[in-house]
Motif scaffolding. Structure first.
Motif, PDB file in Angstrom:
ATOM      1  N   SER A   1       0.833  -1.207   0.000  1.00 49.47           N
ATOM      2  CA  SER A   1       0.000   0.000   0.000  1.00 49.47           C
ATOM      3  C   SER A   1       0.868   1.258   0.000  1.00 49.47           C
ATOM      4  O   SER A   1       0.591   2.216  -0.714  1.00 49.47           O
ATOM      5  N   LEU A   2       1.907   1.236   0.822  1.00 48.66           N
ATOM      6  CA  LEU A   2       2.808   2.379   0.915  1.00 48.66           C
ATOM      7  C   LEU A   2       3.507   2.630  -0.418  1.00 48.66           C
ATOM      8  O   LEU A   2       3.553   3.770  -0.901  1.00 48.66           O
ATOM      9  N   ILE A   3       4.012   1.583  -1.031  1.00 42.36           N
ATOM     10  CA  ILE A   3       4.683   1.721  -2.326  1.00 42.36           C
ATOM     11  C   ILE A   3       3.708   2.233  -3.382  1.00 42.36           C
ATOM     12  O   ILE A   3       4.033   3.127  -4.171  1.00 42.36           O
ATOM     13  N   GLY A   4       2.491   1.692  -3.378  1.00 40.76           N
ATOM     14  CA  GLY A   4       1.460   2.148  -4.310  1.00 40.76           C
ATOM     15  C   GLY A   4       1.145   3.622  -4.133  1.00 40.76           C
ATOM     16  O   GLY A   4       1.035   4.374  -5.111  1.00 40.76           O
ATOM     17  N   CYS A   5       1.002   4.057  -2.878  1.00 39.72           N
ATOM     18  CA  CYS A   5       0.727   5.474  -2.592  1.00 39.72           C
ATOM     19  C   CYS A   5       1.859   6.362  -3.100  1.00 39.72           C
ATOM     20  O   CYS A   5       1.610   7.414  -3.706  1.00 39.72           O
ATOM     21  N   ILE A   6       3.080   5.948  -2.847  1.00 38.77           N
ATOM     22  CA  ILE A   6       4.236   6.727  -3.297  1.00 38.77           C
ATOM     23  C   ILE A   6       4.260   6.811  -4.824  1.00 38.77           C
ATOM     24  O   ILE A   6       4.475   7.892  -5.395  1.00 38.77           O
ATOM     25  N   LEU A   7       4.018   5.688  -5.484  1.00 41.86           N
ATOM     26  CA  LEU A   7       4.025   5.677  -6.953  1.00 41.86           C
ATOM     27  C   LEU A   7       2.895   6.519  -7.547  1.00 41.86           C
ATOM     28  O   LEU A   7       3.096   7.245  -8.525  1.00 41.86           O
ATOM     29  N   ILE A   8       1.710   6.441  -6.946  1.00 43.30           N
ATOM     30  CA  ILE A   8       0.584   7.247  -7.434  1.00 43.30           C
ATOM     31  C   ILE A   8       0.908   8.735  -7.234  1.00 43.30           C
ATOM     32  O   ILE A   8       0.695   9.553  -8.129  1.00 43.30           O
ATOM     33  N   GLY A   9       1.417   9.074  -6.052  1.00 47.44           N
ATOM     34  CA  GLY A   9       1.793  10.466  -5.784  1.00 47.44           C
ATOM     35  C   GLY A   9       2.865  10.959  -6.738  1.00 47.44           C
ATOM     36  O   GLY A   9       2.765  12.059  -7.304  1.00 47.44           O
ATOM     37  N   ALA A  10       3.890  10.153  -6.954  1.00 45.41           N
ATOM     38  CA  ALA A  10       4.968  10.529  -7.868  1.00 45.41           C
ATOM     39  C   ALA A  10       4.445  10.631  -9.291  1.00 45.41           C
ATOM     40  O   ALA A  10       4.788  11.576 -10.024  1.00 45.41           O
ATOM     41  N   GLY A  11       3.609   9.683  -9.692  1.00 42.53           N
ATOM     42  CA  GLY A  11       3.031   9.720 -11.040  1.00 42.53           C
ATOM     43  C   GLY A  11       2.189  10.961 -11.258  1.00 42.53           C
ATOM     44  O   GLY A  11       2.228  11.564 -12.335  1.00 42.53           O
ATOM     45  N   THR A  12       1.444  11.349 -10.240  1.00 37.62           N
ATOM     46  CA  THR A  12       0.628  12.560 -10.337  1.00 37.62           C
ATOM     47  C   THR A  12       1.521  13.780 -10.552  1.00 37.62           C
ATOM     48  O   THR A  12       1.253  14.614 -11.412  1.00 37.62           O
ATOM     49  N   LEU A  13       2.587  13.867  -9.767  1.00 37.18           N
ATOM     50  CA  LEU A  13       3.510  14.998  -9.907  1.00 37.18           C
ATOM     51  C   LEU A  13       4.134  15.047 -11.306  1.00 37.18           C
ATOM     52  O   LEU A  13       4.228  16.119 -11.922  1.00 37.18           O
ATOM     53  N   VAL A  14       4.537  13.890 -11.810  1.00 40.55           N
ATOM     54  CA  VAL A  14       5.145  13.836 -13.144  1.00 40.55           C
ATOM     55  C   VAL A  14       4.146  14.305 -14.199  1.00 40.55           C
ATOM     56  O   VAL A  14       4.495  15.062 -15.114  1.00 40.55           O
ATOM     57  N   MET A  15       2.910  13.888 -14.079  1.00 41.05           N
ATOM     58  CA  MET A  15       1.893  14.259 -15.073  1.00 41.05           C
ATOM     59  C   MET A  15       1.514  15.728 -15.016  1.00 41.05           C
ATOM     60  O   MET A  15       1.172  16.338 -16.027  1.00 41.05           O
ATOM     61  N   VAL A  16       1.564  16.305 -13.838  1.00 38.54           N
ATOM     62  CA  VAL A  16       1.099  17.679 -13.657  1.00 38.54           C
ATOM     63  C   VAL A  16       2.202  18.706 -13.958  1.00 38.54           C
ATOM     64  O   VAL A  16       1.934  19.796 -14.434  1.00 38.54           O
ATOM     65  N   LEU A  17       3.452  18.344 -13.679  1.00 39.58           N
ATOM     66  CA  LEU A  17       4.551  19.299 -13.899  1.00 39.58           C
ATOM     67  C   LEU A  17       4.860  19.503 -15.353  1.00 39.58           C
ATOM     68  O   LEU A  17       4.679  18.754 -16.208  1.00 39.58           O
TER      69      LEU A  17
END
Length: 137
Positions: free
Chosen positions: A121-137
């Motif tokens: 769950s923790l790894i998934g949360c980190i990946l989703i958060g990182a993916g969101t940042l990559v897509m938005v920046l």
């Protein structure tokens, strides 16, 4: 079976974003949300009557009423924010941020529902958060 309903939810949510972005052009976001809500209400009650489950309304507990009403208020607030963001922003940036709700839900489920928060769950949360940042920046 839950998986197929969840996948259907994701597909329809994706369609919602695209259709809304096209439909909201030149329309006040609050008005657009109200129109969408009426359609959802008619569709939901249609399913209740189609499946003949309207009699169950009498058996809903007070606790369930309170939390269903609070959930409805949260949904309304979410939709109002979403439509406003979609109206003034790009769908390709608004939608990933909206999907941070997955991370927030996992954290809230851990805190309030005492659901297990695993390394996965923790790894998934980190990946989703990182993916969101990559897509938005």
């Amino acid at each position: 079976m839950w998986f197929w309903f969840a996948l259907g939810s994701a597909v329809f949510a994706a369609l919602t974003s695209i259709l809304a972005k096209i439909g909201i052009e030149g329309v006040n976001s609050n008005l657009a949300t109200a129109i969408r809500t009426v359609v959802v209400v008619v569709m939901a009650w249609g399913m209740v009557f189609l499946t003949n489950t309207q009699g169950g309304i009498r058996t809903i507990s007070q606790k369930s009423w309170i939390f269903l009403i609070l959930s409805g208020l949260a949904t309304g607030a979410s939709w109002l924010c979403y439509y406003k963001a979609l109206q003034i922003g790009e769908a390709s940036k608004v939608v990933p941020i909206d999907k941070l709700s997955v991370v927030i839900t996992l954290v809230l489920a851990f805190v309030f529902l005492h659901e297990e928060f695993t390394a996965k769950s923790l790894i998934g949360c980190i990946l989703i958060g990182a993916g969101t940042l990559v897509m938005v920046l």
